[in-house]
Design an enzyme around this catalytic site. Structure first.
Site, short mmCIF file in Angstrom:
data_model
loop_
_atom_site.label_atom_id
_atom_site.label_comp_id
_atom_site.label_asym_id
_atom_site.label_seq_id
_atom_site.Cartn_x
_atom_site.Cartn_y
_atom_site.Cartn_z
N THR A 134 0.80 -1.22 0.00
CA THR A 134 0.00 0.00 0.00
C THR A 134 0.84 1.28 0.00
O THR A 134 0.29 2.37 0.18
CB THR A 134 -0.92 0.00 1.23
OG1 THR A 134 -0.11 -0.20 2.41
CG2 THR A 134 -1.94 -1.12 1.16
N GLU A 135 2.13 1.16 -0.22
CA GLU A 135 3.02 2.31 -0.10
C GLU A 135 2.63 3.48 -0.98
O GLU A 135 2.75 4.65 -0.58
CB GLU A 135 4.47 1.88 -0.42
CG GLU A 135 5.13 1.04 0.67
CD GLU A 135 4.88 -0.46 0.54
OE1 GLU A 135 5.59 -1.25 1.17
OE2 GLU A 135 3.94 -0.84 -0.22
N VAL A 136 2.17 3.20 -2.22
CA VAL A 136 1.86 4.29 -3.15
C VAL A 136 0.70 5.16 -2.66
O VAL A 136 0.54 6.29 -3.11
CB VAL A 136 1.53 3.76 -4.57
CG1 VAL A 136 2.77 3.17 -5.21
CG2 VAL A 136 0.39 2.77 -4.55
#
Length: 258
Positions: A134-136
């Site tokens: 989920t970094e983006v």
């Protein structure tokens, strides 16, 4: 204070348990250090033939620790690079570990937690477990895991997972090759242990070690170079305005306006 990681050995199987259930087993610096020590100890222990990586509580691993994320906002580039290199070393240690590593995933594995699953050789997961990078969504980049994931499941599937940032169920995760098998929660522990026990009983520890060493040597120099670049990209991204804004929104439980 309880240890962040628990270990035990039973009939040739080494168990490593993430033990921060109240924090959804989030990756704190202490947890990363303890995990590294646990794997080092099992590497030297001839009694251990196979390792099961598991977690206490409902979540497998929720990614980076919230308290630590707050501290990282004030890190210098050099501090962020050192921090990224510590996680790189742990992921590499598990990926290149001379014994088979099996993840037993009873709950969600997100961001860095999904990275932990990715570097294991096998992963058995409950149907309710969700996986995702989920970094983006918070202005960050899944740099380190991109290297391992591309090698494991291919460029196209890695691109889908990392650019979308979407959470995917166990059923899709197994279809993509991210995990090995979906097992009903009540049978997950039994299935994982039976599989590990079968490896211990039926396979040569020497042969498994040498086979894994050979597989990991195929792209070794390219992988290590890519990981060094990924660690640098990771450190640089933390100082970007998008990451600063995304982390602030994440901590305040709001959605950033991109």
């Amino acid at each position: 204070m309880e240890n962040s990681v628990l270990t035990k050995i039973n009939q040739g199987i080494g168990f490593i348990t993430l033990n921060r259930p109240e924090k959804r087993n989030a990756l704190s610096p202490d947890l990363i250090i303890e995990l590294d020590k646990a794997f080092s100890a099992f590497e030297q222990d001839d009694e251990v033939k196979v390792v099961i990586l598991q977690a206490a509580g409902k979540a497998f691993c929720a990614g980076a620790d919230l308290d630590y994320i707050q501290q990282m906002q004030y890190f210098s580039y050099e501090e962020n690079l050192a921090d990224s290199n510590r996680l790189k070393a742990l992921f590499s240690k598990i990926y290149e570990f001379p014994k088979v590593v099996i993840a037993q995933v009873q709950g969600h594995a997100l961001a860095g937690g999904c990275g932990l699953v990715s570097v294991c050789d096998f992963a058995f997961a409950a149907p309710e477990a969700l996986f995702g990078y989920t970094e983006v969504k918070i202005g960050f980049i899944p740099a380190l895991v991109s290297v391992f994931l591309t090698e494991q499941i291919g460029q196209a599937k890695t691109t889908e997972l990392l650019l979308s940032g979407e959470l995917i169920p166990s059923s899709k995760s197994v279809a993509m090759g991210l995990i090995t098998e979906v097992v009903e929660g009540e049978f997950l522990e039994k299935r994982t242990r039976e599989f590990a026990a079968k490896l211990v009983a039926e396979n040569s520890a020497f042969s498994m070690k040498e086979t894994k060493r050979l597989l990991r040597s195929l792209n070794e120099s390219v992988r290590h170079q890519a990981l060094d670049l990924a660690a640098e990209a990771n450190a640089k991204a933390r100082g970007h305005s998008d990451c600063i804004k995304g982390v602030a929104a994440f901590l305040s439980k709001t959605k950033p306006s991109w």
